[in-house]
Design an enzyme around this catalytic site. Structure first.
Site, PDB file in Angstrom:
ATOM      1  N   LYS A 159       0.826  -1.206   0.000  1.00 56.47           N
ATOM      2  CA  LYS A 159       0.000   0.000   0.000  1.00 56.47           C
ATOM      3  C   LYS A 159       0.861   1.257   0.000  1.00 56.47           C
ATOM      4  CE  LYS A 159      -3.864  -0.164   2.532  1.00 56.47           C
ATOM      5  NZ  LYS A 159      -4.800  -0.459   3.661  1.00 56.47           N
ATOM      6  N   LYS A 202      -0.668  -7.154   6.096  1.00 56.08           N
ATOM      7  CA  LYS A 202      -1.264  -8.479   5.953  1.00 56.08           C
ATOM      8  C   LYS A 202      -2.584  -8.317   5.213  1.00 56.08           C
ATOM      9  CE  LYS A 202      -2.585 -12.425   8.739  1.00 56.08           C
ATOM     10  NZ  LYS A 202      -2.102 -13.315   7.664  1.00 56.08           N
ATOM     11  N   ARG A 292     -11.599  14.671   7.532  1.00 56.63           N
ATOM     12  CA  ARG A 292     -12.597  15.528   6.868  1.00 56.63           C
ATOM     13  C   ARG A 292     -13.986  14.949   7.078  1.00 56.63           C
ATOM     14  NH1 ARG A 292     -13.950  11.789   3.102  1.00 56.63           N
ATOM     15  NH2 ARG A 292     -12.244  10.493   2.368  1.00 56.63           N
ATOM     16  N   VAL A 295     -18.614  11.296   2.899  1.00 61.78           N
ATOM     17  CA  VAL A 295     -19.858  11.196   2.132  1.00 61.78           C
ATOM     18  C   VAL A 295     -20.969  10.609   3.006  1.00 61.78           C
ATOM     19  CG1 VAL A 295     -20.948  10.127   0.106  1.00 61.78           C
ATOM     20  CG2 VAL A 295     -18.554  10.847  -0.016  1.00 61.78           C
TER      21      VAL A 295
HETATM   22  P1  ADP Z   1      -8.168   4.280   0.639  1.00 60.53           P
HETATM   23  O1  ADP Z   1      -7.511   5.338   1.461  1.00 60.53           O
HETATM   24  O2  ADP Z   1      -7.672   4.247  -0.759  1.00 60.53           O
HETATM   25  O3  ADP Z   1      -9.663   4.249   0.783  1.00 60.53           O
HETATM   26  P2  ADP Z   1      -7.916   2.124   2.611  1.00 60.53           P
HETATM   27  O4  ADP Z   1      -6.643   1.829   3.276  1.00 60.53           O
HETATM   28  O5  ADP Z   1      -8.949   2.877   3.407  1.00 60.53           O
HETATM   29  O6  ADP Z   1      -7.617   2.901   1.242  1.00 60.53           O
HETATM   30  O7  ADP Z   1      -8.598   0.786   2.079  1.00 60.53           O
HETATM   31  C1  ADP Z   1      -9.733   0.813   1.247  1.00 60.53           C
HETATM   32  C2  ADP Z   1     -10.331  -0.576   1.116  1.00 60.53           C
HETATM   33  O8  ADP Z   1      -9.346  -1.482   0.591  1.00 60.53           O
HETATM   34  C3  ADP Z   1     -10.801  -1.210   2.408  1.00 60.53           C
HETATM   35  O9  ADP Z   1     -12.120  -0.822   2.765  1.00 60.53           O
HETATM   36  C4  ADP Z   1     -10.728  -2.679   2.045  1.00 60.53           C
HETATM   37  O10 ADP Z   1     -11.822  -3.004   1.201  1.00 60.53           O
HETATM   38  C5  ADP Z   1      -9.476  -2.772   1.193  1.00 60.53           C
HETATM   39  N1  ADP Z   1      -8.256  -3.041   1.999  1.00 60.53           N
HETATM   40  C6  ADP Z   1      -7.336  -2.149   2.439  1.00 60.53           C
HETATM   41  N2  ADP Z   1      -6.357  -2.743   3.154  1.00 60.53           N
HETATM   42  C7  ADP Z   1      -6.624  -4.053   3.168  1.00 60.53           C
HETATM   43  C8  ADP Z   1      -5.992  -5.213   3.756  1.00 60.53           C
HETATM   44  N3  ADP Z   1      -4.865  -5.132   4.467  1.00 60.53           N
HETATM   45  N4  ADP Z   1      -6.584  -6.420   3.565  1.00 60.53           N
HETATM   46  C9  ADP Z   1      -7.733  -6.533   2.855  1.00 60.53           C
HETATM   47  N5  ADP Z   1      -8.366  -5.499   2.273  1.00 60.53           N
HETATM   48  C10 ADP Z   1      -7.837  -4.266   2.416  1.00 60.53           C
END
Ligand code: ADP
Length: 449
Positions: A159, A202, A292, A295
């Site tokens: 990420k 993970k 912030r 939605v």
């Molecule tokens: P963004 O900031 O782009 O919204 P997030 O970190 O909030 O990213 O993650 C968005 C979505 O991605 C989560 O709601 C989930 O669906 C998926 N996700 C993120 N991290 C993980 C992870 N470690 N394992 C499984 N799904 C993940």
């Protein structure tokens, strides 16, 4: 109050902000691009300023144009909404430098929490469980990178620390995908966010997406408005949200809520904010914080009677939060359906002229939207047309109320995802609250004609 606020956004959230300002006796300046002359909220603002052509980069993301508009209209503060510049710390900084109050946390807080690695470390310090992974800068040596990945175990997520909007993440299923996947994600992160730093997490295989709404005044007072469940997602984008999240482990929930308030205290947070979690096997794992309004904020408002946008404005005016946590009562259940201008089957965007439409109404129904009959949806911005929110005494009554609201609602002239929501309200898995973040894409769509 003789204040004036510039609303640096468009669509339903700009209208939402104007309504809140009016209630507080605050004057408003609406800014718009040349493609947005017919936006509904422009009729309700005290003043309007065109800030540039249709391209977001030249209008809603054009900081000098927004600051000039603020200057000529002599506003005190700038309301960012969500999207566009809402989590851009340098915009918040420039607002302050130019003498305008940015309605939200200070720029350092936005910067700190906008960096997901830093945010995870801060959350951990407040006692919040985070998704296990590796949160330091990755070494150069591929062997060492493999060793780190092995320790976390496969599958894992790479990420981007600056990621957002569902972008900047990649699932790695085995060691053969690791180094190539890492290079591609870093390059994509660099292109999309100007920051190539990535981290490992993970992969949580089948969680729910649960979030906690907090409100803090930067003066030592912080409250929470409980949870929302946003597990109905497509490509990591939320489609349906509800409050409260049902069937959570009460001990984990209580600990997590308290730790969220502790985090607000630790960083002296000012404004509204959301801590997002993946929830699996009774555990909350923090993924990120949004600094912030979101939605989906109306569902929390509907079960508490607490106006989050008014709170943002009052906090920015320096008014302390006097409401105690114990005085917040949670009543019933609320659901929000996001109606998007897109084909319900293949999700291609569907801008164009709305020839006719009819909003839903009645007891427990809220319609947050900027659309009207004769409005032309421009192709340049996000596809959100309307949020239909229902509130009722129980989740099952709320689903029935939403079903009825959706049946009343229609939009003609363009395609929308209206029928997808109608089908979901009749879906058994959703009805029983047995869905996870994977349900819509991996199961529901398989039977969806
Ligand atoms: P963004 O900031 O782009 O919204 P997030 O970190 O909030 O990213 O993650 C968005 C979505 O991605 C989560 O709601 C989930 O669906 C998926 N996700 C993120 N991290 C993980 C992870 N470690 N394992 C499984 N799904 C993940």
């Amino acid at each position: 109050m003789s204040h004036k606020v510039l609303i640096a956004n468009r669509g339903e959230i700009a209208l939402r902000a104007i309504r809140a300002c009016k209630e507080l006796g605050i004057k408003t300046v609406a800014v718009y691009s040349s493609g947005d002359k017919n936006l509904k909220h422009l009729k309700f603002a005290d003043e309007t300023v065109c800030i540039g052509p249709v391209s977001p980069l030249e209008s809603y993301l054009n900081v000098p144009a927004i600051l000039s508009a603020a200057e000529v209209t002599n506003v005190k503060a700038i309301y960012p909404g969500y999207g566009f510049l809402a989590e851009d710390y340098s915009f918040a900084e420039k607002c302050d430098e130019s003498g305008f109050k940015f309605i939200g946390p200070n720029s350092e807080t936005i910067k700190m929490m906008g960096d997901k690695i830093t945010a995870k470390n801060i959350a951990e310090k407040a006692g919040i469980k985070v998704v296990p992974g590796y949160k330091d800068a990755l070494p150069e040596d591929p062997e060492k990178i493999h060793a780190i990945a092995n320790e976390i175990g496969y599958p894992l997520m790479i990420k981007a620390t600056a990621g957002g909007g569902g972008r900047g993440m990649r699932l790695i299923e085995n060691k053969d995908q690791l180094i190539d996947g890492l290079e591609v994600t870093m390059q994509e992160a660099m292109n999309a966010f100007g920051n190539k730093v990535v981290y490992f997490e993970k992969f949580i295989s089948d969680p729910r997406h649960i979030e906690i709404q907090i409100v803090a005044d930067g003066k030592g007072n912080a409250i929470h408005l409980g949870t929302r469940d946003c597990s109905i997602q497509r490509r990591h984008q939320k489609i349906i949200e509800e409050a409260p999240a049902s069937d959570l482990n009460s001990e984990s929930l209580l600990n997590t809520l308290n730790s969220c308030l502790k985090l607000c205290e630790d960083i002296n947070y000012e404004g509204v904010g959301t801590l997002e979690f993946l929830y699996e096997n009774n555990n909350f794992y923090f993924i990120e914080m949004n600094t912030r309004i979101q939605v989906e904020h109306p569902v929390s408002e509907m079960i508490t009677g607490f106006d989050l946008v008014k709170a943002q404005l009052k906090i920015a005016l320096g008014i302390p939060i006097t409401l105690k946590q114990s005085k917040i009562s949670f009543r019933g259940h609320a659901i929000e359906c996001r109606i998007n201008a897109e084909d319900a089957k293949n999700f291609t965007p569907s801008p164009g002229l709305i020839t006719k439409m009819h909003p839903p109404g009645g007891f427990g129904v809220r319609f947050d939207s900027h659309i009207y009959s004769g409005y032309e949806v421009p192709p340049y911005y996000d596809s959100l047309l309307a949020k239909i929110i229902t509130v009722a005494n129980s989740r099952s009554s709320c689903i029935k109320r939403m079903t009825s609201a959706l049946d009343e609602f229609f939009v003609e002239g363009i395609e929308t995802n209206h029928s997808l929501h109608q089908e979901l309200m009749h879906d058994e898995v959703f009805g029983k609250n047995k869905h996870t973040i994977n349900y819509l894409e991996n199961e529901f769509f398989k039977n969806y004609e």
